[in-house]
Structure formats: structure tokens, C-alpha cells
Design an enzyme around this catalytic site. Structure first.
Site, short mmCIF file in Angstrom:
data_model
loop_
_atom_site.label_atom_id
_atom_site.label_comp_id
_atom_site.label_asym_id
_atom_site.label_seq_id
_atom_site.Cartn_x
_atom_site.Cartn_y
_atom_site.Cartn_z
CG HIS A 162 -14.75 114.59 152.20
ND1 HIS A 162 -14.86 114.51 150.83
CD2 HIS A 162 -15.50 113.56 152.69
CE1 HIS A 162 -15.64 113.49 150.50
NE2 HIS A 162 -16.04 112.91 151.61
CG ASP A 359 2.49 97.13 143.48
OD1 ASP A 359 3.34 97.32 144.39
OD2 ASP A 359 2.60 96.24 142.63
#
Length: 412
Positions: A162, A359
Site C-alpha cells: 500500500h 480483460d
């Protein structure tokens, strides 16, 4: 529920070409993040026209994506702070040591995962393991795992430190990786330099700030030891419209105020920014007022906290964190997401993020979300993959409070 997983391969993927070897300065917005890897999971239906995903394509495209996003191939390190020679500051050593790439298979099917609720069991086996035992310079900042299910579906588990990126920046990387895997060019190269978020040489905070509320150290005295539970609540477009209408019904103000689905603040310095720019707004109220007054009162409290976050306020937040660090406080101890706790709520909206654009050539994911919620009182708002205007609220509450919250939701 947890799934049965068998690890098949574990390799390190490095950038495809030479990348800058440098120490990357981290802003206070990076340093105030939790010292952990954010876990997220993508679920895909069985790829059409192929029994299995082409691992060579995935590794090659990851290697190419790590060239513009080269800090992800580095490691953390401590360095002397330029402004305070007696203080050490966390940085990224851009040394091209690479990201971990894991392949696994499972005898389970995606139906065994249930409703994809981010319980501690959900991500078990679908995420690569981070070994923190060797110190901050020993582990990869990016780890990914591809898991094949018996039914032909595929899961992509991602752990990303993070300190490097917030949700939008992480999605920028993952979506770029998927574009390359499909043979597309890099649409938006990242901006790596983070010095735009450097605190002022003479830090100064606004007189009426509430940064001390947003950035509080953990208080173990506030824990109750009560059992907690994670639940997912679905809100249809119609329910959201009802809530919006309720939030504008006012008995005390003559003017009617319109609210978005989620009042949020975007402070990205540039559209290509790669890093953390999460500035938190804190809305406070007396519990009795929230109970006795209409919903519009709570909505107004949130709205007022958000609109206050102009450039001056954000600069004040950066300077506040700088002053805290000069007091030799570890900024990661102020990470809000790790210790929200009753009676407070920490709500993160992913409603406008491009969650379902990854995708890789197998189609868009049918699910994308966190694997686990870090603390009681933390919640995430996530849009559906069908883009029908509905959303899911994933929330972690004490069990007794969840029963009351559920009743409020179902009475809408």
C-alpha cells in the site's frame, strides 16, 4: 469459504528492459498507509476457446508492464531524510528485483466461493503469501497468483504494497497489464515522481482543521472484544434513489441540497499519477442527533466535510503529517483503515473506479473486490460488474450491531 488449492509454480518476473535505478521518495500520503500488502481478487468465467490461460503471455505482458511501472519491481528500504539528518524515511529502492508470479489450481468451483463476501476465508488459497520475516527489503512489493478452478473459471489474486499505490493507481497498473496481454499499447503511462505532494518547508496547518480526528493512533482501550462479522448488502438503483430522496428531505433548512450516490473527494494531482492521494474527510456528529434528526442531517454533515477539502485543506493535511513525523511518529501507525472501530465508521467508495476493465483476453471479470476487511467499522462500496446502477456495501461490524444495521437496510 476457503477453497482447496495446489501450488504449481512460483517465479520472479523482472522488467523486460532496463529501468531507472534510483531511490524513489515517498510522500506523507504514501507513508501514512498501512505497512501491508492490499489483497484483491478478480474472478473470471472459463476463458472461451481455450482450456487454460497462456502463462507465457501473462508473464511476458507483466514483464513489459513493469517497465513503465518500475517501482513495483523494487523493494522498500530506509534512508536518511533529506530534511532531518537524524531521521530515517521509507523509500522505494528501484532495483528491478521483480514481482512474484504464482500459478495454482483448485479442485473447487467458483460456486463454492458463495457470494464473494470479503471474509477472512474468502481469499485463503487464492492470494500469494508474503513472507515479512526477512525485513522490509526482502519481500516483493507486487505478488500475483493465477488459480485455475475445476469448473474452468480463473482467479487472479493480487497483493500490492500500500505504500506504493492507492486503489486507483493499482487499477491503473492492472488494467495496463491486461491491455498489454491483449496486444494493445499502453494507454496512459504513469507519472512516477511524487514530489508534488511534498510538505511545505515551513509546515503550517489551518487553525480549524480536524486532521487529528482523521489521523488518530490506535487506541486499544476502545476495543470491546466482541465478535465481528462481515456482510454484503445489495442496493438496487431504486433503493439508492429512495436514500437520495430521503437525504434531501429537510425540516431545518429552506434550501434543498442534492447529493451524489457517495460524497467523495478526488485529489489526484495529474490523471497519470501513480501513488497514494487518499485524503480523508471526517464528518462528526453527536449520536443523539443522528438518531433524533432526519437522514438529511447526516447527509449534510458528510457533504460539509467533503466540500471543505479544497487545496488549502489538503496542503494543511500534508503539513500536519510532516509535523507528526518530525515528532518521530511512524506515520503508518496513523493509518485509518487499520483501527476504525465502533462507534466510528470508515467508508471507502470504489463506485467510480474502473474495477472491471482488466480483460486479459478472457473477457471482463465477473467479480473484483477485496479479500478481507481490515477492521471492525470499515466498509467498502462496490459497483456491480453489470453496470446497472446498483452497488454492494461490504462492511465489518460487531455481530450485535450488524443485526441492527441489517434491519435498517431491509426497511428501506
Amino acid at each position: 469459504m476457503a477453497v482447496n488449492v495446489r501450488l504449481m509454480e512460483s517465479t520472479v518476473v523482472r522488467p523486460a528492459t532496463e529501468t531507472p535505478r534510483q531511490s524513489l521518495w515517498l510522500s506523507n500520503m504514501d507513508l501514512v498507509m498501512p505497512s501491508t500488502h492490499t489483497p484483491s481478487i478478480y474472478i473470471y468465467n472459463k476463458p472461451k476457446g481455450a482450456d487454460k490461460v497462456d502463462m507465457a503471455v501473462l508473464k511476458d505482458s507483466l514483464s513489459k508492464a513493469l517497465v513503465p511501472f518500475y517501482p513495483l519491481a523494487g523493494r522498500l528500504k530506509q534512508n536518511m531524510d533529506e530534511g532531518d539528518k537524524g531521521r530515517r524515511r521509507l523509500e522505494i529502492d528501484c532495483n528491478a528485483e521483480g514481482a512474484l508470479f504464482v500459478v495454482a489450481d483448485s479442485s473447487s468451483c467458483i460456486d463454492d466461493l458463495g457470494d464473494f463476501a470479503p471474509t477472512p476465508e474468502f481469499g485463503r488459497g487464492l492470494l500469494p503469501t508474503v513472507d515479512y520475516s526477512g525485513g522490509i527489503s526482502s519481500y516483493p512489493l507486487l505478488l500475483v497468483q493465477i488459480t485455475y478452478f475445476k469448473c474452468g473459471a480463473v482467479a487472479l489474486g493480487v497483493r500490492l504494497d500500500h505504500h506504493l499505490a492507492d486503489g486507483l493507481s493499482a487499477l491503473h497498473f492492472i488494467n495496463t497489464w491486461s491491455d498489454i496481454a491483449r496486444g494493445a499499447d499502453i494507454a496512459i503511462p504513469p507519472t512516477i515522481d511524487r514530489t508534488l505532494l511534498r510538505a511545505r518547508e515551513q509546515p503550517r496547518t489551518l487553525l480549524d482543521h480536524n486532521h487529528h480526528i482523521v489521523y488518530q493512533p490506535p487506541n486499544d482501550h476502545g476495543t470491546t472484544g466482541a465478535e465481528t462479522v462481515v456482510s454484503v448488502f445489495k442496493f438496487t438503483r431504486e433503493q439508492l434513489n429512495i436514500l437520495k430522496a430521503m437525504s434531501t428531505m429537510t425540516k431545518e433548512e429552506d434550501n434543498e441540497m442534492k447529493y451524489t450516490t457517495f460524497e467523495d473527494q478526488t485529489a489526484t494531482p495529474t490523471p497519470t499519477w501513480f501513488g497514494n492521494v487518499i485524503f480523508r474527510a471526517a464528518a462528526t456528529a453527536v449520536a443523539g442527533d443522528l438518531i433524533s434528526k432526519p437522514l438529511s442531517y447526516a447527509a449534510c454533515c458528510i457533504h460539509n466535510a467533503v466540500v471543505r477539502m479544497d487545496d488549502d485543506y489538503l496542503r494543511s493535511a500534508l503539513d500536519y503529517l510532516e509535523l507528526e513525523q518530525r515528532r518521530h511518529r511512524d506515520l503508518s501507525s496513523l493509518a485509518r483503515g487499520t483501527h476504525v472501530r465502533c462507534p466510528n465508521l470508515g467508508i471507502t467508495s470504489w463506485f467510480t473506479l474502473p474495477l472491471y476493465d482488466a480483460d486479459f483476453g478472457w473477457g471482463r471479470p465477473i467479480f473484483m473486490g477485496r479479500a478481507g476487511i481490515p477492521s471492525e467499522g470499515k466498509a467498502y462500496m462496490i459497483p456491480t460488474a453489470t453496470n446497472d446502477g446498483s452497488l454492494s456495501l461490504c462492511i465489518n461490524l460487531e455481530s450485535q450491531h450488524m443485526k441492527s444495521f441489517s434491519k435498517l437496510v431491509y426497511d428501506i
